[in-house]
Design a protein around this motif. Structure first.
Motif, PDB file in Angstrom:
ATOM      1  N   PRO A  93      15.510  22.930 -66.826  1.00 37.44           N
ATOM      2  CA  PRO A  93      16.411  22.370 -66.285  1.00 37.44           C
ATOM      3  C   PRO A  93      16.020  21.613 -64.922  1.00 37.44           C
ATOM      4  O   PRO A  93      16.659  20.414 -64.631  1.00 37.44           O
ATOM      5  CB  PRO A  93      17.790  23.291 -66.135  1.00 37.44           C
ATOM      6  N   PHE A  94      15.159  22.037 -64.051  1.00 36.51           N
ATOM      7  CA  PHE A  94      14.718  21.545 -62.906  1.00 36.51           C
ATOM      8  C   PHE A  94      14.173  20.323 -63.300  1.00 36.51           C
ATOM      9  O   PHE A  94      13.985  19.141 -62.523  1.00 36.51           O
ATOM     10  CB  PHE A  94      13.996  22.405 -61.983  1.00 36.51           C
ATOM     11  N   GLU A  95      13.192  20.586 -64.139  1.00 37.96           N
ATOM     12  CA  GLU A  95      12.223  19.298 -64.613  1.00 37.96           C
ATOM     13  C   GLU A  95      13.138  18.142 -65.228  1.00 37.96           C
ATOM     14  O   GLU A  95      12.887  16.825 -64.531  1.00 37.96           O
ATOM     15  CB  GLU A  95      11.347  19.598 -65.900  1.00 37.96           C
ATOM     16  N   SER A  96      14.175  18.500 -65.826  1.00 37.31           N
ATOM     17  CA  SER A  96      15.127  17.453 -66.188  1.00 37.31           C
ATOM     18  C   SER A  96      15.918  16.629 -64.758  1.00 37.31           C
ATOM     19  O   SER A  96      15.787  15.530 -65.019  1.00 37.31           O
ATOM     20  CB  SER A  96      16.186  17.931 -66.899  1.00 37.31           C
ATOM     21  N   LEU A  97      16.272  17.447 -63.903  1.00 34.61           N
ATOM     22  CA  LEU A  97      16.586  17.208 -62.796  1.00 34.61           C
ATOM     23  C   LEU A  97      15.908  16.206 -62.113  1.00 34.61           C
ATOM     24  O   LEU A  97      16.082  15.177 -61.390  1.00 34.61           O
ATOM     25  CB  LEU A  97      17.262  18.350 -62.031  1.00 34.61           C
ATOM     26  N   ARG A 102      15.540  10.644 -57.840  1.00 37.13           N
ATOM     27  CA  ARG A 102      14.298  10.227 -56.992  1.00 37.13           C
ATOM     28  C   ARG A 102      14.755  10.679 -55.675  1.00 37.13           C
ATOM     29  O   ARG A 102      15.868  10.046 -55.125  1.00 37.13           O
ATOM     30  CB  ARG A 102      13.947   8.846 -56.987  1.00 37.13           C
ATOM     31  N   LEU A 103      14.631  11.581 -54.807  1.00 34.81           N
ATOM     32  CA  LEU A 103      14.914  11.996 -53.405  1.00 34.81           C
ATOM     33  C   LEU A 103      13.725  11.477 -52.624  1.00 34.81           C
ATOM     34  O   LEU A 103      12.564  11.755 -52.835  1.00 34.81           O
ATOM     35  CB  LEU A 103      15.131  13.502 -53.414  1.00 34.81           C
ATOM     36  N   TYR A 104      14.141  10.894 -51.451  1.00 34.99           N
ATOM     37  CA  TYR A 104      13.121  10.375 -50.498  1.00 34.99           C
ATOM     38  C   TYR A 104      13.636  10.729 -49.180  1.00 34.99           C
ATOM     39  O   TYR A 104      14.777  10.642 -48.805  1.00 34.99           O
ATOM     40  CB  TYR A 104      13.025   8.915 -50.612  1.00 34.99           C
ATOM     41  N   GLY A 105      12.706  11.412 -48.346  1.00 31.99           N
ATOM     42  CA  GLY A 105      13.094  11.750 -46.981  1.00 31.99           C
ATOM     43  C   GLY A 105      14.247  12.905 -46.533  1.00 31.99           C
ATOM     44  O   GLY A 105      14.744  13.162 -45.760  1.00 31.99           O
ATOM     45  N   LYS A 106      14.250  13.645 -47.706  1.00 32.41           N
ATOM     46  CA  LYS A 106      15.333  14.770 -47.518  1.00 32.41           C
ATOM     47  C   LYS A 106      14.695  16.133 -47.178  1.00 32.41           C
ATOM     48  O   LYS A 106      13.733  16.439 -47.440  1.00 32.41           O
ATOM     49  CB  LYS A 106      15.903  14.968 -48.919  1.00 32.41           C
ATOM     50  N   ASN A 107      15.450  16.929 -46.540  1.00 37.24           N
ATOM     51  CA  ASN A 107      15.176  18.100 -46.010  1.00 37.24           C
ATOM     52  C   ASN A 107      15.401  19.127 -47.194  1.00 37.24           C
ATOM     53  O   ASN A 107      16.518  19.091 -47.532  1.00 37.24           O
ATOM     54  CB  ASN A 107      16.001  18.709 -44.943  1.00 37.24           C
ATOM     55  N   VAL A 108      14.440  19.628 -47.550  1.00 36.73           N
ATOM     56  CA  VAL A 108      14.317  20.760 -48.963  1.00 36.73           C
ATOM     57  C   VAL A 108      13.962  21.922 -48.441  1.00 36.73           C
ATOM     58  O   VAL A 108      12.985  22.237 -48.101  1.00 36.73           O
ATOM     59  CB  VAL A 108      13.779  20.028 -50.119  1.00 36.73           C
ATOM     60  N   ALA A 109      14.662  22.985 -49.137  1.00 32.13           N
ATOM     61  CA  ALA A 109      14.548  24.298 -49.208  1.00 32.13           C
ATOM     62  C   ALA A 109      14.416  25.034 -50.503  1.00 32.13           C
ATOM     63  O   ALA A 109      15.337  24.603 -51.121  1.00 32.13           O
ATOM     64  CB  ALA A 109      15.259  25.260 -48.287  1.00 32.13           C
ATOM     65  N   ILE A 126       7.137  21.477 -55.043  1.00 28.87           N
ATOM     66  CA  ILE A 126       6.596  20.636 -53.765  1.00 28.87           C
ATOM     67  C   ILE A 126       5.891  19.398 -54.212  1.00 28.87           C
ATOM     68  O   ILE A 126       6.327  18.046 -53.578  1.00 28.87           O
ATOM     69  CB  ILE A 126       5.768  21.412 -52.837  1.00 28.87           C
ATOM     70  N   ASN A 127       5.126  19.435 -55.344  1.00 23.59           N
ATOM     71  CA  ASN A 127       4.576  18.084 -55.899  1.00 23.59           C
ATOM     72  C   ASN A 127       5.471  17.235 -56.266  1.00 23.59           C
ATOM     73  O   ASN A 127       5.333  16.039 -56.176  1.00 23.59           O
ATOM     74  CB  ASN A 127       3.512  18.521 -56.960  1.00 23.59           C
ATOM     75  N   LYS A 128       6.473  17.748 -57.019  1.00 22.40           N
ATOM     76  CA  LYS A 128       7.456  16.988 -57.509  1.00 22.40           C
ATOM     77  C   LYS A 128       8.322  16.311 -56.428  1.00 22.40           C
ATOM     78  O   LYS A 128       9.035  15.208 -56.505  1.00 22.40           O
ATOM     79  CB  LYS A 128       8.381  17.859 -58.639  1.00 22.40           C
ATOM     80  N   LEU A 129       8.504  16.948 -55.280  1.00 28.62           N
ATOM     81  CA  LEU A 129       9.258  16.572 -54.232  1.00 28.62           C
ATOM     82  C   LEU A 129       8.402  16.051 -53.216  1.00 28.62           C
ATOM     83  O   LEU A 129       9.118  16.279 -51.999  1.00 28.62           O
ATOM     84  CB  LEU A 129      10.285  17.792 -53.815  1.00 28.62           C
ATOM     85  N   LYS A 130       7.281  15.636 -53.579  1.00 24.73           N
ATOM     86  CA  LYS A 130       6.241  15.271 -52.327  1.00 24.73           C
ATOM     87  C   LYS A 130       6.905  14.095 -51.372  1.00 24.73           C
ATOM     88  O   LYS A 130       6.377  14.032 -50.151  1.00 24.73           O
ATOM     89  CB  LYS A 130       5.015  14.667 -52.877  1.00 24.73           C
ATOM     90  N   ASP A 131       7.838  13.535 -51.610  1.00 26.75           N
ATOM     91  CA  ASP A 131       8.462  12.487 -50.807  1.00 26.75           C
ATOM     92  C   ASP A 131       9.540  12.937 -49.845  1.00 26.75           C
ATOM     93  O   ASP A 131      10.208  12.179 -49.086  1.00 26.75           O
ATOM     94  CB  ASP A 131       9.069  11.251 -51.430  1.00 26.75           C
ATOM     95  N   ASN A 132       9.469  14.277 -49.449  1.00 27.80           N
ATOM     96  CA  ASN A 132      10.635  14.990 -48.822  1.00 27.80           C
ATOM     97  C   ASN A 132       9.862  15.886 -48.104  1.00 27.80           C
ATOM     98  O   ASN A 132       8.833  16.098 -48.124  1.00 27.80           O
ATOM     99  CB  ASN A 132      11.593  15.545 -49.939  1.00 27.80           C
ATOM    100  N   LYS A 133      10.675  16.575 -47.044  1.00 22.09           N
ATOM    101  CA  LYS A 133      10.388  17.575 -46.221  1.00 22.09           C
ATOM    102  C   LYS A 133      10.685  18.709 -46.619  1.00 22.09           C
ATOM    103  O   LYS A 133      11.892  19.088 -46.457  1.00 22.09           O
ATOM    104  CB  LYS A 133      10.915  17.261 -44.642  1.00 22.09           C
ATOM    105  N   ILE A 134       9.735  19.743 -46.718  1.00 24.79           N
ATOM    106  CA  ILE A 134      10.022  20.999 -47.380  1.00 24.79           C
ATOM    107  C   ILE A 134      10.081  21.776 -46.213  1.00 24.79           C
ATOM    108  O   ILE A 134       9.189  22.161 -45.246  1.00 24.79           O
ATOM    109  CB  ILE A 134       8.719  21.628 -48.195  1.00 24.79           C
ATOM    110  N   VAL A 135      11.297  22.505 -46.049  1.00 20.85           N
ATOM    111  CA  VAL A 135      11.895  23.213 -44.631  1.00 20.85           C
ATOM    112  C   VAL A 135      11.717  24.443 -44.719  1.00 20.85           C
ATOM    113  O   VAL A 135      12.027  25.250 -43.702  1.00 20.85           O
ATOM    114  CB  VAL A 135      13.001  22.559 -44.121  1.00 20.85           C
ATOM    115  N   GLY A 136      11.665  24.963 -45.898  1.00 20.64           N
ATOM    116  CA  GLY A 136      11.216  26.475 -46.222  1.00 20.64           C
ATOM    117  C   GLY A 136      11.511  26.801 -47.669  1.00 20.64           C
ATOM    118  O   GLY A 136      11.870  26.303 -48.444  1.00 20.64           O
TER     119      GLY A 136
END
Length: 169
Positions: A93-97, A102-109, A126-136
């Protein structure tokens, strides 16, 4: 947590059983976040075939149709994503989401639950969310079976730390 200094927080999760759901609810309560469960339109399996179905789903149905996706994720300052580990990756289900949004520049944990090897779940997300900041990131090994009290305490402390890092960078 009483106030998060007006930061909008969202917890998005998929849970086949109660492990990931329990952690997601606890994080939402701790951070004052909105909570959104990813629900596939069709889901099969059951306790007896759970592990076989999980692995098969990753390979055979990597993009299940979802009942809904979260609205206006771009409006959130911090997004927690939670998934069980299936076949050493995140649940389909995360692959579908992630393919539909497309998220850009978001803080993501990121958080995950698992009863075996964690695999490369975080690297793939992290590869899928590479345009965001992984904060944890944090993983929970068998949180229900190993003691939900311990997992809840660790999760609350982690969520509080992640939120504080976004509020007071």
């Amino acid at each position: 947590m009483e106030s998060n200094n007006q930061k909008k927080v969202l917890v998005v999760y998929y849970s086949y059983d109660n492990s990931t759901k329990t952690i997601a609810e606890m994080i939402a309560n701790e951070t004052g976040a909105d909570l959104f469960e990813l629900v596939p339109l069709e889901e099969s399996g059951g306790k007896r075939v759970k592990y076989m179905w999980e692995g098969e789903s990753v390979i055979m149905n990597p993009n299940p149709r979802l009942k809904a996706i979260p609205d206006k994720m771009e409006d959130y300052d911090l997004i927690f994503f939670g998934t069980p580990v299936w076949a050493m990756s995140y649940a389909p289900p995360f692959e579908s989401l992630l393919n539909s949004t497309r998220l850009y520049g978001k803080n993501v944990a990121l958080f995950c639950t698992h009863e075996g090897l964690m695999g490369i779940v975080f690297q793939e997300m992290i590869n899928k969310l590479k345009d965001n900041k992984i904060v944890g990131t944090i993983d929970f090994y068998d949180p229900v079976g190993s003691g939900i009290e311990y997992a809840a305490k660790a999760g609350r402390n982690w969520a509080r730390h992640v939120l504080k890092s976004v509020i007071e960078p």
